[in-house]
Design a protein around this motif. Structure first.
Motif, mmCIF file in Angstrom:
data_model
loop_
_atom_site.group_PDB
_atom_site.id
_atom_site.type_symbol
_atom_site.label_atom_id
_atom_site.label_comp_id
_atom_site.label_asym_id
_atom_site.label_seq_id
_atom_site.Cartn_x
_atom_site.Cartn_y
_atom_site.Cartn_z
ATOM 1 N N VAL A 1 -52.288 -18.720 23.630
ATOM 2 C CA VAL A 1 -52.354 -17.602 22.687
ATOM 3 C C VAL A 1 -51.029 -17.315 21.984
ATOM 4 N N SER A 2 -49.948 -18.009 22.338
ATOM 5 C CA SER A 2 -48.651 -17.703 21.732
ATOM 6 C C SER A 2 -47.719 -18.900 21.788
ATOM 7 N N THR A 3 -46.633 -18.793 21.020
ATOM 8 C CA THR A 3 -45.530 -19.759 21.087
ATOM 9 C C THR A 3 -44.239 -18.960 21.212
ATOM 10 N N VAL A 4 -43.389 -19.339 22.166
ATOM 11 C CA VAL A 4 -42.108 -18.677 22.358
ATOM 12 C C VAL A 4 -41.001 -19.649 21.965
ATOM 13 N N PHE A 5 -40.163 -19.219 21.011
ATOM 14 C CA PHE A 5 -39.038 -20.023 20.553
ATOM 15 C C PHE A 5 -37.758 -19.479 21.185
ATOM 16 N N PHE A 6 -36.938 -20.378 21.714
ATOM 17 C CA PHE A 6 -35.662 -20.010 22.321
ATOM 18 C C PHE A 6 -34.520 -20.520 21.444
ATOM 19 N N ALA A 7 -33.627 -19.611 21.073
ATOM 20 C CA ALA A 7 -32.477 -19.986 20.250
ATOM 21 C C ALA A 7 -31.288 -19.129 20.663
ATOM 22 N N GLY A 8 -30.224 -19.779 21.130
ATOM 23 C CA GLY A 8 -29.066 -19.028 21.586
ATOM 24 C C GLY A 8 -29.430 -18.120 22.740
ATOM 25 N N ASP A 9 -29.057 -16.839 22.628
ATOM 26 C CA ASP A 9 -29.341 -15.891 23.707
ATOM 27 C C ASP A 9 -30.586 -15.060 23.430
ATOM 28 N N ARG A 10 -31.455 -15.539 22.536
ATOM 29 C CA ARG A 10 -32.651 -14.807 22.167
ATOM 30 C C ARG A 10 -33.907 -15.657 22.377
ATOM 31 N N ALA A 11 -35.019 -14.956 22.590
ATOM 32 C CA ALA A 11 -36.331 -15.593 22.640
ATOM 33 C C ALA A 11 -37.240 -14.826 21.681
ATOM 34 N N TYR A 12 -38.056 -15.554 20.948
ATOM 35 C CA TYR A 12 -38.931 -14.957 19.941
ATOM 36 C C TYR A 12 -40.369 -15.381 20.232
ATOM 37 N N LYS A 13 -41.228 -14.417 20.485
ATOM 38 C CA LYS A 13 -42.626 -14.705 20.819
ATOM 39 C C LYS A 13 -43.502 -14.458 19.609
ATOM 40 N N LEU A 14 -44.174 -15.516 19.177
ATOM 41 C CA LEU A 14 -45.053 -15.466 18.024
ATOM 42 C C LEU A 14 -46.492 -15.644 18.499
ATOM 43 N N LEU B 1 -36.159 -6.427 23.433
ATOM 44 C CA LEU B 1 -35.236 -5.819 22.478
ATOM 45 C C LEU B 1 -35.953 -5.141 21.321
ATOM 46 N N GLY B 2 -37.175 -5.552 21.039
ATOM 47 C CA GLY B 2 -37.907 -4.929 19.951
ATOM 48 C C GLY B 2 -38.801 -5.933 19.250
ATOM 49 N N THR B 3 -39.204 -5.599 18.049
ATOM 50 C CA THR B 3 -40.052 -6.480 17.262
ATOM 51 C C THR B 3 -39.375 -6.769 15.928
ATOM 52 N N GLY B 4 -39.833 -7.819 15.270
ATOM 53 C CA GLY B 4 -39.283 -8.186 13.978
ATOM 54 C C GLY B 4 -40.315 -8.954 13.185
ATOM 55 N N VAL B 5 -39.863 -9.580 12.107
ATOM 56 C CA VAL B 5 -40.759 -10.379 11.282
ATOM 57 C C VAL B 5 -40.113 -11.723 10.982
ATOM 58 N N PHE B 6 -40.942 -12.743 10.866
ATOM 59 C CA PHE B 6 -40.507 -14.019 10.321
ATOM 60 C C PHE B 6 -40.721 -13.972 8.808
ATOM 61 N N ARG B 7 -39.785 -14.553 8.080
ATOM 62 C CA ARG B 7 -39.859 -14.514 6.621
ATOM 63 C C ARG B 7 -39.701 -15.905 6.036
ATOM 64 N N GLU B 8 -40.379 -16.121 4.928
ATOM 65 C CA GLU B 8 -40.149 -17.276 4.076
ATOM 66 C C GLU B 8 -39.702 -16.740 2.723
ATOM 67 N N GLY B 9 -38.407 -16.877 2.454
ATOM 68 C CA GLY B 9 -37.860 -16.246 1.258
ATOM 69 C C GLY B 9 -37.914 -14.743 1.392
ATOM 70 N N ASP B 10 -38.572 -14.088 0.451
ATOM 71 C CA ASP B 10 -38.700 -12.632 0.489
ATOM 72 C C ASP B 10 -40.047 -12.180 1.052
ATOM 73 N N ASP C 1 -45.015 -13.210 9.470
ATOM 74 C CA ASP C 1 -45.689 -12.771 10.692
ATOM 75 C C ASP C 1 -44.762 -11.903 11.536
ATOM 76 N N HIS C 2 -45.384 -11.174 12.455
ATOM 77 C CA HIS C 2 -44.645 -10.289 13.349
ATOM 78 C C HIS C 2 -44.263 -11.052 14.617
ATOM 79 N N VAL C 3 -43.137 -10.669 15.210
ATOM 80 C CA VAL C 3 -42.610 -11.416 16.347
ATOM 81 C C VAL C 3 -42.003 -10.447 17.353
ATOM 82 N N LEU C 4 -42.127 -10.797 18.622
ATOM 83 C CA LEU C 4 -41.513 -10.031 19.701
ATOM 84 C C LEU C 4 -40.144 -10.629 19.987
ATOM 85 N N VAL C 5 -39.109 -9.790 19.999
ATOM 86 C CA VAL C 5 -37.739 -10.265 20.187
ATOM 87 C C VAL C 5 -37.274 -9.903 21.594
#
Length: 241
Positions: free
Chosen positions: A11-24, A61-70, A74-78
């Motif tokens: 049901v999800s994909t979690v991306f790990f980059a540096g000291d953060r994880a992003y759940k989409l 840490l909260g939620t955010g959005v993935f963006r392509e340009g402007d 989609d929404h993401v869990l940080v």
């Protein structure tokens, strides 16, 4: 710096980059959840952050959005990225494995003790003997098409027999647990792979967030799920401890 990586579930994909994880969350709809619209996914990640902060406030840490340009795509869990080598699943068979189990048990006990009991009507609806039996029977019905292909018939037959035998004539026990206030809004999915044993204490993440009713159970039910996982990983001795 830790390498970039990703982990995929159904049901999800979690991306790990540096000291953060992003759940989409995947844009899907199943029999048990609906993530098919951007609004549904936004609500889901916000709810997941809220619920998981009960046990790991410094991880979510909260939620955010993935963006392509402007354009927001989609929404993401940080989340804060946690060290994989500190998972309870990796440590439980080590020389100090029982110490980690003890610390986790204390954290879960304190968490359960901090929760208010469910209202009697809700507790009865979710955790009476008949309610628990109904969930088992629904599971058995869903498993039927896979018997003989994915599942062994003897395993399914044994599970059905043992569950039904356990629930027989135990109405009073289930009623007593409800009367004692033991039905609470717990974690719902305690797995050793989602528990991190850090120097300043455990972080327990990834609670069952998509269905409130499935998370609201007897505290023993919550604990038993982790006991089952520990028995699988390290044997009955560790699980009993």
């Amino acid at each position: 710096m830790a390498e970039a990586a990703f982990v995929e579930t159904h049901v999800s994909t979690v991306f790990f980059a540096g000291d953060r994880a992003y759940k989409l969350l995947k844009p899907i709809k199943t029999a048990f959840l609906d993530q098919s619209t951007p609004e549904a996914r936004r609500h889901a990640v916000e709810r997941e952050a809220e619920l998981n902060r009960r046990l790991a406030p410094d991880v979510y840490l909260g939620t955010g959005v993935f963006r392509e340009g402007d354009v927001d795509t989609d929404h993401v869990l940080v989340m804060r990225r946690l060290p994989a080598n500190r998972k309870l699943s990796a440590l439980v068979t080590s020389t100090d494995g029982l110490d980690h189990v003890r610390q986790v048990a204390r954290s879960i006990a304190a968490f359960h003790a901090s929760l208010p009991p469910l209202a009697p009507a809700d507790a009865q609806r979710l955790s009476s003997r008949d309610a628990v039996s109904g969930r088992w029977e629904a599971n058995f019905e869903e498993m039927t098409p896979y018997v003989g292909t994915v599942l062994y018939d003897e395993d399914v037959s044994a599970a059905i027999y043992l569950a039904r035998r356990y629930l027989e004539r135990r109405d009073l026990m289930f009623t007593a647990r409800i009367d004692e206030g033991m039905i609470r809004d717990g974690h719902g999915d305690l797995l050793a792979d989602d528990i991190f044993c850090l120097d300043d204490g455990p972080r327990i993440i990834d609670c069952l967030a998509f269905d409130d009713d499935l998370r609201r159970t007897d505290v023993v039910d919550d604990v038993a799920f982790l006991v089952m996982d520990l028995e699988r990983l390290a044997g009955p001795g560790v699980a009993q401890h």
